[in-house]
Write a protein that holds these residues in place. Structure first.
Motif, short mmCIF file in Angstrom:
data_model
loop_
_atom_site.label_atom_id
_atom_site.label_comp_id
_atom_site.label_asym_id
_atom_site.label_seq_id
_atom_site.Cartn_x
_atom_site.Cartn_y
_atom_site.Cartn_z
N UNK A 168 -23.09 -9.67 -0.57
CA UNK A 168 -22.91 -8.50 0.51
C UNK A 168 -22.86 -9.10 2.20
N UNK A 169 -23.11 -10.98 1.99
CA UNK A 169 -22.66 -11.45 3.56
C UNK A 169 -22.80 -12.94 3.12
N UNK A 170 -22.67 -13.40 4.27
CA UNK A 170 -21.85 -14.28 4.88
C UNK A 170 -22.83 -14.76 6.03
N UNK A 171 -23.76 -15.68 6.54
CA UNK A 171 -24.18 -15.95 7.77
C UNK A 171 -23.97 -17.83 7.85
N UNK A 172 -24.41 -18.51 9.71
CA UNK A 172 -24.34 -19.58 10.04
C UNK A 172 -25.02 -19.49 11.39
#
Length: 388
Positions: A168-172
């Motif tokens: 559902x998501x992607x992060x950095x």
């Protein structure tokens, strides 16, 4: 060496003790300001017990003031929010490979996945996880290496097709967002964009995308994507020192002893301070076990009777000494260690500068011996005026 001459002993005010007051109206006002500055949704990060301000209280306040989701490090922190009755989306992003993945899924907690090992452990342990894939966008510490990113995306997509999870998501995370002109920020943004294209090429469709923390939320709209993550900013800490956020903490303590001394009297461990002349000293029952940094010894100040007084000698485990000078303060009177600065008292920032540490270290290091209390949030108009 001259010997100290004690004043007549007095008993401290009944019931007085060190106290930390958390102003929820400040947290609400900061949340509203940051939500206005974000071009997407706001995730309220309440890790480390809400940066020492009380995770549940900070979370409730932030959600009421405009945040739409919550972020923490461990699954245990997320589960504590669920146990307190908070039902907003919550993401946990720092867990060991053998974490309680099933417990997270069972309590509707999203989890960040930074490696194939984490992904494989998750899919072995449970079904139905909501996953945010984590890419190293320049920190060099957490998140998947770009070299391994395509493989992680393909494996996540295969697990998604098998019905084991949903990405559902992607992060950095940006390493130098408090210095907008630093070239690592543009490199981080570019790497995040590349990572998103790679994920989409693998068939993934992460709808929640977050790269910006507090500094980038305030200074770098290009890093905002669908969501920004804000933790320190909620409680009044701006690492970039560009925005007038409202500090939420006030730490006070009573004077438990006052004594008069002659010039030449040395104080505390190592005798690092010697009185240049006659003066009066106050003993404050707070030390490094309570979160006062020892490195601030001889540099920090407190406030008594509306006047600042220096901390003298070394801060020890349980106590600190202030030079009262001619203030006239007596046993039982309340000393303000730090506060928002409205009445001229020292601030957390000043204590951090005196100790050469981050403000984050001061607020998260305050010990459990200090009693906590909360000041309820005021209506929005009043709270907004307080940060102008």
């Amino acid at each position: 060496m001259s010997h100290p001459v004690r004043t007549s002993p007095r008993t401290a005010v009944a019931g007085s003790a060190p106290r930390l007051e958390i102003d929820l109206s400040a947290i609400a006002a900061n949340t509203r300001l940051l939500a206005r500055r974000s071009t997407g949704d706001l995730m309220a990060v309440v890790k480390a017990d809400g940066f020492g301000h009380g995770a549940v209280a900070v979370a409730r306040t932030a959600l009421a003031a405009g945040a739409s989701s919550l972020g923490v490090t461990s699954i245990a922190e997320a589960q504590a929010l669920r146990a307190a009755g908070l039902h907003a989306p919550v993401l946990s992003w720092l867990n060991a490979v053998d974490a309680d993945w099933a417990g997270a899924v069972g309590q509707d907690v999203d989890v960040a996945i930074p490696s194939r090992d984490h992904l494989d452990a998750l899919t072995r342990a449970t079904i139905g996880a909501r996953v945010h894939l984590s890419l190293d966008t320049g920190m060099g510490r957490d998140g998947c290496s770009p070299v391994e990113w395509a493989d992680l995306c393909r494996a996540a997509r295969m697990a998604e097709r098998q019905g084991r999870l949903t990405v559902v998501g992607m992060m950095g995370h940006l390493p130098c967002a408090d210095v907008p002109e630093d070239p690592s920020n543009s490199r981080g943004r570019n790497r995040f964009s590349w990572g998103l294209m790679t994920a989409r090429a693998a068939g993934l469709r992460p709808t929640v995308r977050h790269l910006a923390a507090t500094s980038a939320t305030l200074l770098d709209p290009l890093a905002h994507h669908t969501t920004t993550r804000v933790g320190a900013g909620l409680v009044g800490i701006d690492p970039s020192r560009t925005t007038a956020l409202r500090p939420a903490l006030t730490l006070t303590a009573p004077l438990v002893e006052v004594r008069s001394i002659h010039g030449g009297t040395s104080i505390g461990y190592g005798h690092t301070w010697t009185a240049p002349g006659p003066t009066r000293l106050g003993l404050v029952p707070l030390g490094y076990a309570d979160g006062l940094p020892r490195s601030a010894s001889g540099r920090a100040e407190m406030q008594v009777r509306g006047e600042r007084v220096p901390v003298v000698g070394r801060i020890s485990m349980d106590m600190a000494v202030v030079d009262l000078g001619a203030s006239g303060a007596e046993v039982g009177e309340i000393v303000t260690v730090f506060g928002p600065g409205d009445a001229g008292e020292p601030t957390v920032r000043e204590w951090a500068d005196a100790a050469d540490v981050l403000e984050h270290e001061i607020v998260t290091g305050l010990g459990a011996r200090v009693a906590r209390g909360f000041r309820p949030a005021r209506p929005p108009a009043a709270a907004l005026r307080s940060v102008r």
